[in-house]
Design an enzyme around this catalytic site. Structure first.
Site, PDB file in Angstrom:
ATOM      1  N   SER A 172       0.836  -1.210   0.000  1.00 45.45           N
ATOM      2  CA  SER A 172       0.000   0.000   0.000  1.00 45.45           C
ATOM      3  C   SER A 172       0.872   1.263   0.000  1.00 45.45           C
ATOM      4  CB  SER A 172      -0.865   0.003   1.259  1.00 45.45           C
ATOM      5  OG  SER A 172      -1.405   1.273   1.468  1.00 45.45           O
ATOM      6  N   SER A 220      -0.250   3.926   1.535  1.00 51.64           N
ATOM      7  CA  SER A 220      -0.680   4.704   2.708  1.00 51.64           C
ATOM      8  C   SER A 220       0.443   4.952   3.723  1.00 51.64           C
ATOM      9  CB  SER A 220      -1.884   4.040   3.381  1.00 51.64           C
ATOM     10  OG  SER A 220      -2.977   4.060   2.487  1.00 51.64           O
ATOM     11  N   THR A 280      -9.189  -1.032   4.353  1.00 57.35           N
ATOM     12  CA  THR A 280      -9.348  -1.225   2.912  1.00 57.35           C
ATOM     13  C   THR A 280      -9.952  -2.587   2.616  1.00 57.35           C
ATOM     14  OG1 THR A 280      -8.246  -0.955   0.778  1.00 57.35           O
ATOM     15  CG2 THR A 280      -6.952  -2.016   2.500  1.00 57.35           C
ATOM     16  N   LYS A 290     -13.970  -3.082   4.720  1.00 58.96           N
ATOM     17  CA  LYS A 290     -14.626  -1.794   4.975  1.00 58.96           C
ATOM     18  C   LYS A 290     -16.010  -1.953   5.603  1.00 58.96           C
ATOM     19  CE  LYS A 290     -12.132   0.963   1.576  1.00 58.96           C
ATOM     20  NZ  LYS A 290     -12.191   1.929   0.490  1.00 58.96           N
ATOM     21  N   ASN A 334     -13.666   3.636   6.086  1.00 57.68           N
ATOM     22  CA  ASN A 334     -12.255   3.547   5.656  1.00 57.68           C
ATOM     23  C   ASN A 334     -11.310   4.209   6.663  1.00 57.68           C
ATOM     24  OD1 ASN A 334     -12.530   6.299   5.133  1.00 57.68           O
ATOM     25  ND2 ASN A 334     -11.188   6.200   3.355  1.00 57.68           N
ATOM     26  N   ASP A 383     -13.591   8.343   1.821  1.00 57.30           N
ATOM     27  CA  ASP A 383     -13.585   8.108   0.364  1.00 57.30           C
ATOM     28  C   ASP A 383     -14.598   9.034  -0.316  1.00 57.30           C
ATOM     29  OD1 ASP A 383     -11.655   6.117   0.264  1.00 57.30           O
ATOM     30  OD2 ASP A 383     -13.095   4.487   0.512  1.00 57.30           O
ATOM     31  N   GLY A 433     -17.237  -1.140  -3.300  1.00 59.85           N
ATOM     32  CA  GLY A 433     -17.334  -0.097  -2.284  1.00 59.85           C
ATOM     33  C   GLY A 433     -16.977   1.277  -2.834  1.00 59.85           C
ATOM     34  N   ALA A 434     -16.002   1.326  -3.741  1.00 54.31           N
ATOM     35  CA  ALA A 434     -15.580   2.620  -4.282  1.00 54.31           C
ATOM     36  C   ALA A 434     -16.687   3.222  -5.134  1.00 54.31           C
ATOM     37  CB  ALA A 434     -14.304   2.447  -5.100  1.00 54.31           C
ATOM     38  N   TYR A 487      -4.757   4.725  -9.730  1.00 53.88           N
ATOM     39  CA  TYR A 487      -3.699   5.753  -9.655  1.00 53.88           C
ATOM     40  C   TYR A 487      -2.324   5.235 -10.067  1.00 53.88           C
ATOM     41  CZ  TYR A 487      -3.939   3.416  -5.152  1.00 53.88           C
ATOM     42  OH  TYR A 487      -4.055   2.462  -4.176  1.00 53.88           O
TER      43      TYR A 487
END
Ligand code: NAP
Length: 299
Positions: A20, A22, A68, A72, A93, A108, A135-136, A236
């Site tokens: 990740s 993050s 994530t 979630k 999240n 998000d 979920g996104a 991304y």
């Protein structure tokens, strides 16, 4: 900061999240602000262990988490409170631990909305379109409803049953019109897409290392996109996906998933610390890293 100084601990709950971005984002921000904090990853092997993990977090005083895929929704029953955004889509999240009391948030939604704000007038009252039923995708639906008020949201999915599953229990179901990606070859499907003010990819298609691209479900993409449209890819890595390449070539405005990645992280950071993330510092570090050859699966 000395190495002997104790640090507050934050982390990402997920499965297979070693790669990740993050930790890079949040540790860069902590370091830039001179905060004695550290962010790490917590891989949880199966859903049955989520409750144990959160009980442990309370006992150990871990200050906060991101959450994530695939947890979630799974974390929700173990939290003491939900923010209205998390409640609206039943997914969390971000978790903050205040003296053992765990509150779930969903950044998000606002993180998705932030980079679209310059085009808010263009989106209001017109159709929006989202690819995906995960979920996104639901976070994007809720962001459209809250911030942009489109006339409707076309949700293109490969399996209509999964779209219904995603929308089950969602209070604003009437905003969403599900459609099959298979029908996009048909003149009506293509026309619907053409009429949308904004098109969002909320699937992993186009991620570096995958062989499928959105061209496999929207073969005529370059002909359908046009100036005046916004095309937004939640992916991304790479920064410019094949979808964004096609959209840009057709004269549409484009938004890379890196903008959402940074915006949702900045909101989590603020919830945990009460401080603004130094976004430009984080962006520079992230762009440098994503520009480098990297493992293809990052969450
Ligand atoms: P998810 O719950 O696993 O959902 C993935 C969705 O993609 C499902 O609807 C799935 O459809 C669809 N899909 C996968 N492969 C497909 C294909 N070949 N053709 C058509 N549809 C396909 O994941 P998520 O959490 O919603 O996330 C979706 C993507 O957004 C991921 O790439 C994630 O990294 C990205 N994301 C980015 C940010 C950011 O900050 N930029 C934030 C959140 C998510 P089926 O159900 O039919 O398999």
């Amino acid at each position: 900061m000395t190495t002997r100084q104790t640090r507050k601990v934050f982390g990402l709950i997920g499965r297979n999240v070693d790669y990740s971005w993050s930790p890079l984002i949040h540790n860069t921000a902590f370091e830039a602000l001179g905060m004695p904090c550290v962010y790490t990853v917590f891989n949880i092997a199966s859903p049955e262990l989520v409750g144990d993990a959160l009980r442990g977090a309370r006992a150990l005083g871990i200050q906060g988490f991101n959450v994530t895929i695939p947890y979630k929704k799974a974390v929700v029953p173990f939290l003491d409170e939900l923010s209205p955004e998390a409640e609206a889509i039943g997914a969390v999240n971000t978790i903050v631990n205040e003296n053992g009391r765990l509150t779930g948030h969903n950044t998000d939604i606002a993180g998705f909305a932030a980079p679209l704000m310059p085009w808010a007038d263009r989106i209001r009252g017109r159709r929006a379109c989202i690819f995906g039923n995960g979920g996104a995708a639901l976070a994007a639906v809720e962001a459209f409803r809250t911030f942009f008020r489109p006339s409707s949201v076309l949700l293109f999915v490969r399996d209509l049953h999964k779209a219904e599953e995603m929308l089950d229990g969602y209070e604003h179901r009437e905003l969403v019109v599900p459609g099959r990606t298979g029908d996009l070859d048909l003149p009506l499907g293509g026309q619907q897409l053409q009429e949308c003010s904004v098109i969002v990819n909320a699937t992993p298609i186009g991620t570096s290392g995958r062989t499928d691209t959105l061209r496999s479900i929207v073969p005529a993409g370059r002909e359908l996109f046009h100036p005046g449209q916004v095309v937004y890819d939640m992916v991304y890595n790479p920064l410019e996906t094949p979808l964004l390449f096609d959209a840009r070539a057709a004269g549409a405005d484009t938004v890379s998933g890196i903008e959402m990645l940074i915006a949702q992280a900045a909101r989590s950071f603020f919830i945990w610390t009460g401080k603004e993330m130094p976004v430009e510092t984080v962006r520079n570090v992230l762009m440098r890293e994503i520009g480098q050859p990297a493992p293809s699966v990052r969450g």
